[in-house]
Design a protein around this motif. Structure first.
Motif, short mmCIF file in Angstrom:
data_model
loop_
_atom_site.label_atom_id
_atom_site.label_comp_id
_atom_site.label_asym_id
_atom_site.label_seq_id
_atom_site.Cartn_x
_atom_site.Cartn_y
_atom_site.Cartn_z
N VAL A 1 -56.92 1.89 -56.88
CA VAL A 1 -56.78 1.79 -58.14
C VAL A 1 -55.24 1.21 -58.26
O VAL A 1 -55.16 -0.30 -58.93
CB VAL A 1 -56.48 2.56 -58.99
CG1 VAL A 1 -56.16 2.44 -60.43
CG2 VAL A 1 -57.42 3.89 -58.91
N THR A 2 -54.28 1.44 -57.35
CA THR A 2 -53.01 0.29 -57.75
C THR A 2 -53.45 -0.92 -57.17
O THR A 2 -53.00 -1.72 -57.23
CB THR A 2 -51.95 1.16 -56.49
OG1 THR A 2 -52.28 2.57 -56.46
CG2 THR A 2 -50.65 0.74 -56.69
N TYR A 3 -54.10 -1.12 -55.66
CA TYR A 3 -54.32 -1.76 -55.14
C TYR A 3 -55.38 -3.83 -56.39
O TYR A 3 -54.90 -4.55 -55.84
CB TYR A 3 -54.78 -2.22 -54.13
CG TYR A 3 -54.05 -1.87 -53.16
CD1 TYR A 3 -52.98 -2.19 -52.58
CD2 TYR A 3 -54.84 -0.94 -52.18
CE1 TYR A 3 -52.23 -1.80 -51.27
CE2 TYR A 3 -53.68 -0.14 -50.53
CZ TYR A 3 -52.17 -0.81 -50.63
OH TYR A 3 -51.81 -0.54 -49.89
N ALA A 4 -55.54 -3.30 -57.88
CA ALA A 4 -55.71 -3.59 -58.10
C ALA A 4 -54.22 -4.85 -59.34
O ALA A 4 -55.14 -5.32 -59.98
CB ALA A 4 -56.27 -2.50 -59.36
N TYR A 5 -53.55 -3.68 -59.13
CA TYR A 5 -52.72 -3.86 -59.60
C TYR A 5 -51.54 -4.35 -59.26
O TYR A 5 -50.54 -4.19 -58.68
CB TYR A 5 -51.34 -3.38 -60.48
CG TYR A 5 -52.83 -2.71 -61.69
CD1 TYR A 5 -52.62 -2.96 -63.53
CD2 TYR A 5 -53.46 -1.54 -61.67
CE1 TYR A 5 -53.27 -2.74 -64.32
CE2 TYR A 5 -54.93 -0.90 -62.27
CZ TYR A 5 -54.57 -1.73 -63.95
OH TYR A 5 -55.66 -1.15 -64.69
N MET A 6 -51.46 -5.40 -57.66
CA MET A 6 -51.52 -5.74 -56.70
C MET A 6 -50.17 -6.39 -56.68
O MET A 6 -49.19 -6.06 -55.82
CB MET A 6 -51.70 -6.89 -55.67
CG MET A 6 -51.67 -7.04 -54.13
SD MET A 6 -51.79 -5.87 -53.46
CE MET A 6 -54.13 -6.25 -52.89
N PHE A 7 -49.41 -6.65 -58.25
CA PHE A 7 -48.37 -6.99 -58.36
C PHE A 7 -47.42 -6.45 -58.47
O PHE A 7 -45.42 -5.84 -58.00
CB PHE A 7 -47.81 -7.84 -59.61
CG PHE A 7 -48.27 -6.83 -61.05
CD1 PHE A 7 -46.84 -6.51 -61.42
CD2 PHE A 7 -49.50 -6.58 -61.28
CE1 PHE A 7 -47.05 -5.83 -62.64
CE2 PHE A 7 -49.37 -5.69 -62.23
CZ PHE A 7 -48.49 -5.26 -62.84
N THR A 8 -47.67 -4.73 -58.45
CA THR A 8 -46.43 -4.28 -58.64
C THR A 8 -46.89 -3.10 -56.96
O THR A 8 -45.88 -1.60 -57.28
CB THR A 8 -46.12 -3.25 -59.69
OG1 THR A 8 -45.11 -2.12 -59.62
CG2 THR A 8 -47.58 -2.57 -59.88
N ALA A 9 -47.54 -3.36 -56.22
CA ALA A 9 -48.39 -2.73 -55.19
C ALA A 9 -47.18 -1.98 -54.13
O ALA A 9 -46.53 -0.76 -54.13
CB ALA A 9 -48.93 -2.87 -54.66
N ALA A 10 -46.19 -3.17 -53.82
CA ALA A 10 -44.64 -2.50 -52.74
C ALA A 10 -44.06 -1.77 -53.28
O ALA A 10 -43.80 -0.90 -52.36
CB ALA A 10 -44.83 -3.89 -52.06
N TYR A 11 -44.26 -2.06 -54.81
CA TYR A 11 -42.96 -1.14 -55.39
C TYR A 11 -43.01 0.20 -55.69
O TYR A 11 -42.54 0.98 -55.30
CB TYR A 11 -42.26 -1.33 -56.63
CG TYR A 11 -41.85 -3.62 -56.55
CD1 TYR A 11 -40.60 -3.91 -56.25
CD2 TYR A 11 -42.86 -4.13 -56.94
CE1 TYR A 11 -39.72 -5.06 -56.18
CE2 TYR A 11 -41.82 -5.41 -56.75
CZ TYR A 11 -41.03 -5.56 -56.92
OH TYR A 11 -39.99 -6.97 -56.26
N TYR A 12 -44.90 0.77 -55.97
CA TYR A 12 -44.67 1.95 -56.41
C TYR A 12 -45.33 2.48 -54.56
O TYR A 12 -44.59 3.93 -54.37
CB TYR A 12 -46.71 1.61 -56.50
CG TYR A 12 -46.29 1.66 -58.50
CD1 TYR A 12 -45.59 0.85 -58.76
CD2 TYR A 12 -47.82 2.28 -59.00
CE1 TYR A 12 -45.00 0.66 -60.24
CE2 TYR A 12 -47.41 1.44 -60.42
CZ TYR A 12 -46.26 1.12 -61.25
OH TYR A 12 -46.26 0.77 -62.75
N ALA A 13 -45.10 1.83 -53.67
CA ALA A 13 -45.80 2.36 -52.30
C ALA A 13 -44.02 2.49 -52.08
O ALA A 13 -44.30 3.74 -50.97
CB ALA A 13 -45.85 1.17 -51.31
N SER A 14 -43.19 2.04 -52.37
CA SER A 14 -40.77 2.52 -51.86
C SER A 14 -41.70 3.59 -52.96
O SER A 14 -40.36 4.61 -52.18
CB SER A 14 -40.03 1.04 -51.88
OG SER A 14 -40.57 0.78 -54.10
N ALA A 15 -41.92 3.95 -53.87
CA ALA A 15 -41.31 5.08 -55.05
C ALA A 15 -42.41 6.22 -54.29
O ALA A 15 -41.41 7.09 -54.09
CB ALA A 15 -42.04 5.00 -56.29
#
Length: 242
Positions: free
Chosen positions: A135-149
């Motif tokens: 689901v997160t990768y459906a919002y790819m623009f923020t995926a890297a930031y959320y993974a850092s969280a």
């Protein structure tokens, strides 16, 4: 006598070196396994561009930040914008997010004291193929930031659980939780769950520890989470009123 001491010292050094080499190998196996599982599960979306909901309007941004309590996401987004520019590029955000998740998998394997490579590989797979990441990768623009969280949440648990000095671990862990919440508040339950599993694992595995030692370690962990949340709200209020 001196010869025996010298031999014992050499044996100790050799055993420590062997243990470090084994641990390095396990770290590499866990890290590589996470990247492999991630590419196998999400490679298609990394190599294509699917816009879904917010991703259609946030091709050059990071979404809601300060107004939604995500002040650290705002700081990161502005920093990246000034240095490189924010662009929702699937392969870049996907690979960066996998690196964060892979690093988190290594810390988790150490927290849970997994010794077998098969267990580490399976844990790495669970980390990166969990449905919420699809689901997160459906919002790819923020995926890297959320993974850092996610990584910061895991790092916070690792620091408080492995620190030789309890207060030092609490302080560093609370800061990590605060920053993680500042990116996305939904990962607080993740941190609490990891803390609980680490606590139960220690109770089962470390039979030599007393009840008081286990109890105090659990208290320190819970207090670290609480201090991280309190610190997050303090910083959040600062950004809301400035």
């Amino acid at each position: 006598m001196n010869n025996n001491r010298k031999i014992n010292k050499q044996d100790k050094i050799w055993n420590e070196t062997k243990l470090k080499d084994c641990m390095k190998k396990q770290y590499i196996i866990t890290f590589v396994a996470a990247v492999f599982w991630g590419l196998a599960a999400h490679g298609y979306i990394f190599l294509n561009k699917f816009c879904w909901h917010d991703d259609m309007k946030e091709l050059f941004g990071v979404g809601a930040t300060y107004s939604s309590g995500r002040w650290f996401l705002g700081i990161l987004g502005e920093t990246v914008q000034r240095l490189f520019g924010n662009v929702s590029v699937p392969w870049f955000h996907g690979l960066v997010s996998l690196l964060f998740l892979a690093a988190g998998s290594v810390l988790l394997a150490e927290l849970f004291q997994l010794k077998q490579n098969v267990s580490r590989i399976l844990l790495a797979g669970m980390m990166v193929v969990f449905p919420s990441w699809t689901v997160t990768y459906a919002y790819m623009f923020t995926a890297a930031y959320y993974a850092s969280a996610v990584f910061l949440a895991i790092l916070g648990i690792y620091l408080v659980w492995k620190a030789s000095k309890a207060w030092c671990g609490m302080l560093s862990g609370a800061v990590c939780f605060c920053l993680s919440l500042g990116i996305y508040q939904a990962y607080l339950p993740l941190a609490a769950t990891i803390l609980l599993i680490a606590f139960l694992n220690d109770v089962i595995v470390k039979e030599e520890c007393s009840f008081r030692e286990h109890f105090m370690k659990g208290i320190f962990g819970v207090c670290t989470l609480a201090f991280g949340v309190i610190l997050y709200f303090i910083v959040n209020q600062f950004f809301l009123y400035t």
